[in-house]
Each structure stands twice: as structure tokens, then as C-alpha cells.
Design a protein around this motif. Structure first.
Motif, PDB file in Angstrom:
ATOM      1  N   LEU A  14      51.312  38.917  32.085  1.00  0.00           N
ATOM      2  CA  LEU A  14      50.223  38.259  31.360  1.00  0.00           C
ATOM      3  C   LEU A  14      50.300  36.743  31.447  1.00  0.00           C
ATOM      4  N   MET A  15      51.514  36.198  31.594  1.00  0.00           N
ATOM      5  CA  MET A  15      51.663  34.753  31.743  1.00  0.00           C
ATOM      6  C   MET A  15      50.942  34.234  32.967  1.00  0.00           C
ATOM      7  N   PHE A  16      51.030  35.001  34.038  1.00  0.00           N
ATOM      8  CA  PHE A  16      50.483  34.543  35.306  1.00  0.00           C
ATOM      9  C   PHE A  16      49.055  35.024  35.555  1.00  0.00           C
ATOM     10  N   THR A  17      48.586  36.044  34.838  1.00  0.00           N
ATOM     11  CA  THR A  17      47.275  36.629  35.153  1.00  0.00           C
ATOM     12  C   THR A  17      46.291  36.601  33.992  1.00  0.00           C
ATOM     13  N   TRP A  18      46.531  35.805  32.985  1.00  0.00           N
ATOM     14  CA  TRP A  18      45.622  35.822  31.845  1.00  0.00           C
ATOM     15  C   TRP A  18      44.208  35.373  32.228  1.00  0.00           C
ATOM     16  N   GLN A  19      44.081  34.529  33.251  1.00  0.00           N
ATOM     17  CA  GLN A  19      42.752  34.080  33.672  1.00  0.00           C
ATOM     18  C   GLN A  19      41.926  35.227  34.234  1.00  0.00           C
ATOM     19  N   LEU A  20      42.579  36.191  34.870  1.00  0.00           N
ATOM     20  CA  LEU A  20      41.871  37.339  35.427  1.00  0.00           C
ATOM     21  C   LEU A  20      41.337  38.265  34.340  1.00  0.00           C
ATOM     22  N   ILE A  21      42.038  38.325  33.219  1.00  0.00           N
ATOM     23  CA  ILE A  21      41.634  39.201  32.123  1.00  0.00           C
ATOM     24  C   ILE A  21      40.518  38.568  31.308  1.00  0.00           C
ATOM     25  N   ASP A  22      40.518  37.259  31.197  1.00  0.00           N
ATOM     26  CA  ASP A  22      39.535  36.557  30.373  1.00  0.00           C
ATOM     27  C   ASP A  22      38.121  36.786  30.903  1.00  0.00           C
ATOM     28  N   GLY A  23      37.267  37.301  30.052  1.00  0.00           N
ATOM     29  CA  GLY A  23      35.873  37.514  30.409  1.00  0.00           C
ATOM     30  C   GLY A  23      35.566  38.882  30.992  1.00  0.00           C
ATOM     31  N   THR A  24      36.560  39.733  31.143  1.00  0.00           N
ATOM     32  CA  THR A  24      36.336  41.078  31.669  1.00  0.00           C
ATOM     33  C   THR A  24      35.576  41.909  30.649  1.00  0.00           C
ATOM     34  N   GLU A  25      34.577  42.669  31.115  1.00  0.00           N
ATOM     35  CA  GLU A  25      33.812  43.527  30.215  1.00  0.00           C
ATOM     36  C   GLU A  25      34.297  44.956  30.317  1.00  0.00           C
ATOM     37  N   ILE A  26      34.571  45.546  29.156  1.00  0.00           N
ATOM     38  CA  ILE A  26      34.948  46.950  29.063  1.00  0.00           C
ATOM     39  C   ILE A  26      34.074  47.577  27.991  1.00  0.00           C
ATOM     40  N   ALA A  27      33.202  48.501  28.403  1.00  0.00           N
ATOM     41  CA  ALA A  27      32.325  49.225  27.482  1.00  0.00           C
ATOM     42  C   ALA A  27      31.558  48.262  26.575  1.00  0.00           C
ATOM     43  N   GLN A  28      30.878  47.331  27.150  1.00  0.00           N
ATOM     44  CA  GLN A  28      30.049  46.347  26.456  1.00  0.00           C
ATOM     45  C   GLN A  28      30.856  45.453  25.513  1.00  0.00           C
ATOM     46  N   TYR A  29      32.123  45.308  25.780  1.00  0.00           N
ATOM     47  CA  TYR A  29      32.967  44.408  25.006  1.00  0.00           C
ATOM     48  C   TYR A  29      33.626  43.440  25.977  1.00  0.00           C
ATOM     49  N   ARG A  30      33.484  42.171  25.715  1.00  0.00           N
ATOM     50  CA  ARG A  30      34.035  41.146  26.595  1.00  0.00           C
ATOM     51  C   ARG A  30      35.414  40.735  26.069  1.00  0.00           C
ATOM     52  N   LEU A  31      36.437  40.900  26.928  1.00  0.00           N
ATOM     53  CA  LEU A  31      37.799  40.534  26.562  1.00  0.00           C
ATOM     54  C   LEU A  31      37.979  39.022  26.608  1.00  0.00           C
ATOM     55  N   ARG A  32      38.708  38.502  25.662  1.00  0.00           N
ATOM     56  CA  ARG A  32      39.054  37.083  25.642  1.00  0.00           C
ATOM     57  C   ARG A  32      40.570  36.959  25.700  1.00  0.00           C
TER      58      ARG A  32
END
Length: 132
Positions: A81-99
Motif C-alpha cells: 500500500l505504501m507504493f501503490t496507494w495512487q492506483l487505489i485512489d479513485g477506483t470505483e467498486i459497485a458505485q462507490y469510489r475508493l479514496r
């Protein structure tokens, strides 16, 4: 020096680097991620290769060693997560946007710390109880 003590020394070195990396996060250092990641990898390799569970261990002691290994896996997730948090930010899962933020690694790290503290006290206590 036998193989088990080499792996244990490697795990202990990794633990020190993880602590140093966490302290550097407080100081807001850029090298923190790399020191923390190196420590976590060394710790994982040392722990998984040492095979320090006694063969005649009780079910409780085996469970504690499994919990300790799960904690190391959670630590590796924190490094990821330290190195890939930018990839997770803004991902949509079931009409929910991850921050996600730069501190997304901190919750898995805290879970690791709790597991590590629990097993660090329980394993020696259980080992002494079984010897008696």
C-alpha cells in the motif's frame, strides 16, 4: 552458527529496519518507504525460513506461530500500500469510489503491531507453560 540462527538474525534485522522506517515516517523522510520495505522483506524471509515452531508443540503454540506469520503477511500488505496507494485512489467498486492517501499503509501496520505484541508475549508464556 546454524541455519535457524541465521534466519532468526535476518528476521531481527528486518524488525529493526521496520521500526527505523516507521520512525522516519514521523520525520517525513523520503527514504522511509525503502527502509521499511527492505525491513519487511528481510523479516518475512527470516520468519518464514526459520521454521521455529517446535515439532512437539501444542495446538495453542502452533496457532500462535500461525498468527505471527499472518501478521508478517499483513506487514507486506502495508508495504504494498505504501507504493501503490495512487492506483487505489479513485477506483470505483459497485458505485462507490475508493479514496486512499499516503497513509493508507498505516492501518495494516497497526494490525501487524497488535498481532506482533500479542504473540511476542504469548509464545514465551505458552512455551514455559508446556515445559512445566
Amino acid at each position: 552458527m546454524n541455519k535457524t540462527s541465521i534466519w532468526t538474525s535476518l528476521a531481527n534485522t528486518g524488525e529493526l529496519l521496520v521500526v527505523a522506517g516507521a520512525l522516519l515516517w514521523i520525520a517525513n523522510s523520503d527514504m522511509m518507504k525503502y527502509i521499511f520495505a527492505l525491513g519487511a522483506i528481510l523479516m518475512a524471509v527470516g520468519r518464514f525460513m526459520s521454521q521455529d515452531t517446535p515439532e512437539d508443540a501444542s495446538v495453542t503454540l502452533r496457532r500462535l506461530y500461525i498468527q505471527r506469520n499472518i501478521g508478517v503477511i499483513i506487514l507486506l500488505i502495508a508495504v504494498m500500500l505504501m507504493f501503490t496507494w495512487q492506483l487505489i485512489d479513485g477506483t470505483e467498486i459497485a458505485q462507490y469510489r475508493l479514496r486512499a492517501t499516503k497513509a493508507a499503509w498505516f492501518l495494516p501496520f497497526l494490525i501487524f503491531v497488535v498481532i506482533e505484541l500479542y504473540t511476542a508475549f504469548r509464545i514465551p508464556a505458552q512455551t514455559n507453560k508446556e515445559r512445566q
